[in-house]
Design a protein around this motif. Sequence first.
Motif, PDB file in Angstrom:
ATOM      1  N   ARG A  70       0.814  -1.222   0.000  1.00  0.00           N
ATOM      2  CA  ARG A  70       0.000   0.000   0.000  1.00  0.00           C
ATOM      3  C   ARG A  70       0.851   1.278   0.000  1.00  0.00           C
ATOM      4  NH1 ARG A  70      -5.255  -1.210   3.860  1.00  0.00           N
ATOM      5  NH2 ARG A  70      -5.274  -3.477   3.660  1.00  0.00           N
ATOM      6  N   SER A  71       2.141   1.141  -0.247  1.00  0.00           N
ATOM      7  CA  SER A  71       3.048   2.284  -0.126  1.00  0.00           C
ATOM      8  C   SER A  71       3.369   2.955  -1.458  1.00  0.00           C
ATOM      9  CB  SER A  71       4.350   1.846   0.559  1.00  0.00           C
ATOM     10  OG  SER A  71       4.102   1.414   1.871  1.00  0.00           O
ATOM     11  N   ARG A  72       2.674   2.588  -2.510  1.00  0.00           N
ATOM     12  CA  ARG A  72       2.791   3.266  -3.813  1.00  0.00           C
ATOM     13  C   ARG A  72       4.209   3.265  -4.360  1.00  0.00           C
ATOM     14  NH1 ARG A  72      -1.840   7.523  -2.802  1.00  0.00           N
ATOM     15  NH2 ARG A  72      -1.096   8.668  -4.603  1.00  0.00           N
ATOM     16  N   THR A 125       6.979   3.749  -2.851  1.00  0.00           N
ATOM     17  CA  THR A 125       7.778   4.851  -2.314  1.00  0.00           C
ATOM     18  C   THR A 125       8.217   4.558  -0.886  1.00  0.00           C
ATOM     19  OG1 THR A 125       6.461   6.369  -3.670  1.00  0.00           O
ATOM     20  CG2 THR A 125       7.812   7.333  -1.942  1.00  0.00           C
ATOM     21  N   GLN A 150      -5.247  -0.931  -2.466  1.00  0.00           N
ATOM     22  CA  GLN A 150      -4.445  -0.511  -3.616  1.00  0.00           C
ATOM     23  C   GLN A 150      -3.522   0.650  -3.289  1.00  0.00           C
ATOM     24  OE1 GLN A 150      -6.672  -0.537  -7.514  1.00  0.00           O
ATOM     25  NE2 GLN A 150      -8.434  -0.553  -6.144  1.00  0.00           N
ATOM     26  N   GLY A 151      -3.566   1.128  -2.051  1.00  0.00           N
ATOM     27  CA  GLY A 151      -2.752   2.270  -1.679  1.00  0.00           C
ATOM     28  C   GLY A 151      -3.433   3.596  -1.938  1.00  0.00           C
ATOM     29  N   LEU A 152      -4.702   3.563  -2.341  1.00  0.00           N
ATOM     30  CA  LEU A 152      -5.440   4.803  -2.612  1.00  0.00           C
ATOM     31  C   LEU A 152      -5.890   5.443  -1.307  1.00  0.00           C
ATOM     32  CD1 LEU A 152      -7.754   3.633  -5.549  1.00  0.00           C
ATOM     33  CD2 LEU A 152      -5.530   4.755  -5.716  1.00  0.00           C
ATOM     34  N   ASP A 177      -7.437  10.379  -3.605  1.00  0.00           N
ATOM     35  CA  ASP A 177      -7.356   9.521  -4.788  1.00  0.00           C
ATOM     36  C   ASP A 177      -8.740   9.009  -5.175  1.00  0.00           C
ATOM     37  OD1 ASP A 177      -4.568   9.728  -4.919  1.00  0.00           O
ATOM     38  OD2 ASP A 177      -4.304   8.071  -3.520  1.00  0.00           O
ATOM     39  N   PHE A 207       0.114   8.625  -9.568  1.00  0.00           N
ATOM     40  CA  PHE A 207      -0.127   7.277  -9.061  1.00  0.00           C
ATOM     41  C   PHE A 207      -1.319   6.630  -9.757  1.00  0.00           C
ATOM     42  CE2 PHE A 207      -2.083   4.406  -5.844  1.00  0.00           C
ATOM     43  CZ  PHE A 207      -1.082   3.453  -5.843  1.00  0.00           C
ATOM     44  N   SER A 227      -1.047   3.293 -11.961  1.00  0.00           N
ATOM     45  CA  SER A 227      -1.837   2.129 -11.547  1.00  0.00           C
ATOM     46  C   SER A 227      -2.814   1.680 -12.622  1.00  0.00           C
ATOM     47  CB  SER A 227      -2.607   2.445 -10.254  1.00  0.00           C
ATOM     48  OG  SER A 227      -1.720   2.795  -9.220  1.00  0.00           O
TER      49      SER A 227
END
Length: 332
Positions: free
Chosen positions: A212-214, A216, A255-257, A261, A300, A304
């Motif tokens: 979930r950290s995109r 980064t 999804q890291g959103l 987002d 992002f 994605s």
Amino acid sequence: MTGELSAQATPTELSFEGALRPGSLDEFVGQAKVRKQLRLLLDAATIQQRSPDHILLAGPPGLGKTTLSMIVAAELEKPLHQTSGPAIQHAGDLAAVLSALTPGEVLFIDEIHRMARSAEEMLYLAMEDFRIDIMVGKGAGATSIPLELAPFTLVGATTRAGLLPNPLRDRFGFTAHLEFYADDELADVVRRAARLLDFEIAPDGIGEISRRSRGTPRIANRLLRRVRDYCLVHGTPGDTESVHAALHLYDVDEQGLDRLDREVLYAVVERFGGGPVGLSTLAVSVGEEAETIESVVEPFLVRSGLLTRTPRGRMATRRAWEATGIPMPDAL
């Protein structure tokens, strides 16, 4: 939660993250190719007893550009002077910085593409010949006085390499392009940070944070701290259930959103029928600045596969319709 997930960090967050920064290339996680290239560059300079070539670090925020600049200075056992492009708005600002450098010192300029044009032109000569010309006086009586500089290594960092003028970009002896991290690399980042923070976390929890950290590391470290805070306040262990609960509390989905987002995604899909929609219209519809949408949210979503950029505006992909759970019109 936008500020939580944004790769841009406040001074307080940066000071906290300083404790988690690796101190050498061997400790640095990820960017294997860049690390090998830097190792060769630094070792060659050490053998020849000279300052390394100037280094340009390009890539999105949060991938370790500042950390690598610190590592360069540490590996060379030289002092590091840090500044930023927005802070250098006049040639005199740059002249003051350059004239104060000691032999072999590493000068780090963050967001170097935002320097004033007059300062950029002064930097050309400083990078090549280690000297600058200072203008004294005005008008017909103005004279140029050359000032010799101590040999130094410039490490420039930029999130938008395309905005750098070609004459400046060509004067860097080495350009490193930092890439987003894979999940397994982020898992190593989280595992290392948890060890330094003396926080026990389940392997599944580490994997959940990394996914979930995109891509980064800065976001991964930040989410780990939020999970640690949750466990500290609620008196729970760092198991998978606590990780899920903490990330749910901070609106970070699978999804890291984050909240913004999802608002952007739902706006494109629901309000504008999947697009196309212009950036300014989209920003107004979610109550955010256009620059925030373009620089923080959109990269992002595009990476994605949830959003595409077209000449007519932003459009949702089939995957975006599936993610929002809204049936996709047959016409699309």
